[in-house]
Design a protein around this motif. Structure first.
Motif, PDB file in Angstrom:
ATOM      1  N   VAL A 310       0.810  -1.215   0.000  1.00  0.00           N
ATOM      2  CA  VAL A 310       0.000   0.000   0.000  1.00  0.00           C
ATOM      3  C   VAL A 310       0.846   1.269   0.000  1.00  0.00           C
ATOM      4  O   VAL A 310       0.555   2.219  -0.729  1.00  0.00           O
ATOM      5  N   GLN A 311       1.892   1.298   0.811  1.00  0.00           N
ATOM      6  CA  GLN A 311       2.627   2.539   1.025  1.00  0.00           C
ATOM      7  C   GLN A 311       3.202   3.140  -0.259  1.00  0.00           C
ATOM      8  O   GLN A 311       3.090   4.358  -0.475  1.00  0.00           O
ATOM      9  N   PRO A 312       3.827   2.342  -1.152  1.00  0.00           N
ATOM     10  CA  PRO A 312       4.340   2.957  -2.382  1.00  0.00           C
ATOM     11  C   PRO A 312       3.252   3.621  -3.219  1.00  0.00           C
ATOM     12  O   PRO A 312       3.498   4.655  -3.861  1.00  0.00           O
ATOM     13  N   LEU A 313       2.043   3.049  -3.234  1.00  0.00           N
ATOM     14  CA  LEU A 313       0.944   3.655  -3.982  1.00  0.00           C
ATOM     15  C   LEU A 313       0.522   4.982  -3.359  1.00  0.00           C
ATOM     16  O   LEU A 313       0.244   5.954  -4.065  1.00  0.00           O
ATOM     17  N   ILE A 314       0.491   5.023  -2.035  1.00  0.00           N
ATOM     18  CA  ILE A 314       0.159   6.272  -1.349  1.00  0.00           C
ATOM     19  C   ILE A 314       1.234   7.322  -1.614  1.00  0.00           C
ATOM     20  O   ILE A 314       0.933   8.494  -1.879  1.00  0.00           O
ATOM     21  N   ASP A 315       2.488   6.904  -1.549  1.00  0.00           N
ATOM     22  CA  ASP A 315       3.594   7.837  -1.784  1.00  0.00           C
ATOM     23  C   ASP A 315       3.502   8.447  -3.185  1.00  0.00           C
ATOM     24  O   ASP A 315       3.803   9.632  -3.379  1.00  0.00           O
ATOM     25  N   GLU A 316       3.069   7.665  -4.151  1.00  0.00           N
ATOM     26  CA  GLU A 316       3.050   8.134  -5.536  1.00  0.00           C
ATOM     27  C   GLU A 316       1.777   8.910  -5.876  1.00  0.00           C
ATOM     28  O   GLU A 316       1.832   9.931  -6.565  1.00  0.00           O
ATOM     29  N   PHE A 317       0.627   8.422  -5.390  1.00  0.00           N
ATOM     30  CA  PHE A 317      -0.646   8.987  -5.841  1.00  0.00           C
ATOM     31  C   PHE A 317      -1.405   9.757  -4.760  1.00  0.00           C
ATOM     32  O   PHE A 317      -2.324  10.511  -5.077  1.00  0.00           O
ATOM     33  N   GLY A 318      -1.049   9.559  -3.489  1.00  0.00           N
ATOM     34  CA  GLY A 318      -1.782  10.180  -2.393  1.00  0.00           C
ATOM     35  C   GLY A 318      -2.804   9.218  -1.816  1.00  0.00           C
ATOM     36  O   GLY A 318      -3.368   8.376  -2.532  1.00  0.00           O
ATOM     37  N   LEU A 319      -3.055   9.342  -0.518  1.00  0.00           N
ATOM     38  CA  LEU A 319      -3.966   8.411   0.144  1.00  0.00           C
ATOM     39  C   LEU A 319      -5.413   8.585  -0.307  1.00  0.00           C
ATOM     40  O   LEU A 319      -6.080   7.615  -0.675  1.00  0.00           O
ATOM     41  N   ASP A 320      -5.925   9.804  -0.271  1.00  0.00           N
ATOM     42  CA  ASP A 320      -7.338   9.980  -0.598  1.00  0.00           C
ATOM     43  C   ASP A 320      -7.659   9.599  -2.045  1.00  0.00           C
ATOM     44  O   ASP A 320      -8.692   8.962  -2.307  1.00  0.00           O
ATOM     45  N   PRO A 321      -6.820   9.948  -3.022  1.00  0.00           N
ATOM     46  CA  PRO A 321      -7.089   9.444  -4.375  1.00  0.00           C
ATOM     47  C   PRO A 321      -7.112   7.918  -4.453  1.00  0.00           C
ATOM     48  O   PRO A 321      -7.920   7.346  -5.189  1.00  0.00           O
ATOM     49  N   LEU A 322      -6.238   7.262  -3.678  1.00  0.00           N
ATOM     50  CA  LEU A 322      -6.233   5.797  -3.678  1.00  0.00           C
ATOM     51  C   LEU A 322      -7.512   5.257  -3.055  1.00  0.00           C
ATOM     52  O   LEU A 322      -8.132   4.321  -3.591  1.00  0.00           O
TER      53      LEU A 322
END
Length: 511
Positions: A310-322
């Motif tokens: 999960v963390q790499p996706l949040i780092d790249e795209f942001g938590l709320d968009p994910l």
């Protein structure tokens, strides 16, 4: 009278690290918990980890660790994931906790006292990966000659002493439950599968093992440990204080929704209600089996090494968009494919262009042309009444969708207002009205701010941090952000903060 609402995620098995599939179920539960709180309910939201069983013992041995050490390490990762994805859970339970073991022992004794347990021996096919027993008719044999479970796990023939839960006694009661409460199992595909399984005939269930020791000891028979599903399912009670029926948290029982992966729906919709019937406890109101994510068309698996952390996706795209993407991309209950292209498209089209650009246009225009304060209401035109009607009908539409766990539908309803607001601003053209009709310009801006407020309030469960910023930009007081405040008017002349962008466009990095 207080409206209580109890929602649970599956408790996640700790033989591996968390990935996007775990986050998906948890975020769905979090959205419903947040929505219900904003809608006036007292909510208890539970998540946690399942830490016993032969599969965990084997994984620990393969890793050169003691089972408790592996459980501690991976449970910490799941707890960290809960914080990372901004869960609003009220408790995090581990099945290795003493409170849970006490609850398991109490439930076992209640089943025993009801005459629902007997000692015998088990002989049959067992899949360690599934932690489940299967009949011969449920197995397939591959070209390699290996027999496998319906979910592809290899099975082995085992024979050992075992306590049995008299599951067969509950076949008719379960079928009557499903008929009387059609919404007990959802979606319909899971309901049909479970009903077919029960109608085919229930066999008594082996609920203890003696071939390994990593589990909750059976009361009065310490050489037996409880079958992991007897242990795991009990968590939903023990987190509320069971067996202490005077614990205030027990007022939340029965659970309103157990969110589970579709592969474990059978355990929740057959074994769990039968156990509760035997123990004389109320049944949960709904079991909902969510679908699986594939990654670029392939099912996530350890062998393919494609489980998305999960963390790499949040780092790249942001938590709320994910969070938004996971519940927007497919109907909840269906399977879906996770692809970068789809995520970027949702972020840029719906978040950055549709909503982010709408907020930026309105608030920047107010800052430059309306004194940076909340515009006052004006004389309503037909266009104003039409947009307000969409906004006023929206809460009930979203509430209905959320109650059905139709998260994609709830977001689509909200986006109807987003799109209607964009069409309204283009049609009314406040930049033209600035010179030709300043009074009408102010009225138009107020209608748009009102629509933005409704959008921001209803999107809070999905994107809590970003919607908090949007409501800040509209000068909505912190105590006016629940759904009871939907009819509370914006404050004429309130000073608005300097506008900032909410959703920057994502540009794919070039090599």
């Amino acid at each position: 009278m207080t409206k209580r609402f109890y929602i649970t995620t599956p408790i996640y098995y700790v033989n591996g690290a968390p990935h996007i599939g775990h986050a998906y179920s948890s975020i769905a539960a979090d959205v419903m918990a947040r929505f219900k709180r904003l809608d006036g309910h007292e909510v208890f939201f539970l998540t946690g980890t399942d830490e016993h069983g032969q599969k965990l013992e084997k994984a620990a041995r393969d890793a050169g660790l003691e089972p408790r050490a592996l459980a501690d390490r991976n449970a910490a990762e799941f707890r960290a994931m809960a914080r990372t994805i901004n869960l609003s859970n009220d408790d995090f339970i581990r099945t290795t906790e003493d409170r849970h073991k006490r609850g398991c022992a109490a439930l076992w004794q209640a089943l025993d006292a009801a005459g629902a347990i007997e000692l015998g021996h088990y002989e049959g096919w067992y899949a360690t990966r599934d932690e489940a027993f299967y009949g011969e008719d449920e197995l397939t044999t591959g070209a390699d000659g290996v027999k496998r479970s319906p979910y592809g796990a290899p099975v082995e023939w085992v024979r050992e002493p075992s306590f049995f839960f008299k599951l067969s006694m509950f076949q008719d009661r379960l079928l009557a439950l499903y008929e009387a409460h059609p919404g007990f199992i959802q979606p319909i595909s899971s309901r049909n599968e479970v009903i077919s399984f029960v109608r085919s005939g229930l066999r008594d269930l082996s609920i203890s093992r003696t071939s390994f020791s990593w589990g909750v000891p059976v009361p009065g028979a310490p050489d037996h440990v409880m079958y992991v599903w007897i242990d795991a399912l009990t968590n939903y009670l023990t987190a509320l204080g069971y067996p202490d029926m005077t614990d205030p948290r027990m007022a939340f029982w029965p659970a309103d929704v157990h969110l589970v992966g579709k592969e474990i729906t059978r355990f929740h919709a057959v074994y769990w209600p039968a156990m509760l019937m035997a123990a004389g406890l109320p049944l949960p109101r709904r079991i909902f089996g969510n679908g699986w994510w594939t990654v670029e068309g392939e099912k996530m698996s350890k062998s393919l090494d494609n489980a998305l952390p999960v963390q790499p996706l949040i780092d790249e795209f942001g938590l709320d968009p994910l969070r938004f993407f996971l519940l927007r991309e497919m109907p909840f209950g269906n399977d879906g494919d996770f692809s970068r292209r789809a995520l970027i498209s949702r972020l840029n089209v719906e978040l950055a262009n549709d909503l982010g650009n709408l907020a930026q246009r309105i608030l920047s225009f107010i800052a430059k042309n309306a004194g940076g304060t909340m515009p006052a209401r004006g004389v309503a035109t037909e266009a104003d009444v039409s947009l307000r009607a969409i906004a006023e009908a929206l809460p009930d539409r979203v509430r209905g969708a959320i109650d059905r766990l139709a998260f994609q539908e709830a977001l689509e309803e909200i986006w109807k207002l987003v799109r209607a607001s964009n069409a309204y601003i283009d049609r009314e053209a406040p930049w033209t009205l600035r010179k030709s009709n300043p009074t009408r310009m102010v009225a138009v801006l107020r209608v748009l701010c009102e629509a933005l407020r409704v959008i921001g309030l209803l999107l809070q469960p999905f994107m809590p941090d970003t919607m908090a910023r949007l409501l800040d930009l509209l000068a909505v007081a912190p105590d006016a952000r629940d759904f009871a405040s939907l009819d509370r008017p914006l404050t004429d002349g309130a000073a608005l903060p300097a506008p900032v962008g909410l959703f920057p466009r994502f540009i794919e990095p070039t090599a």
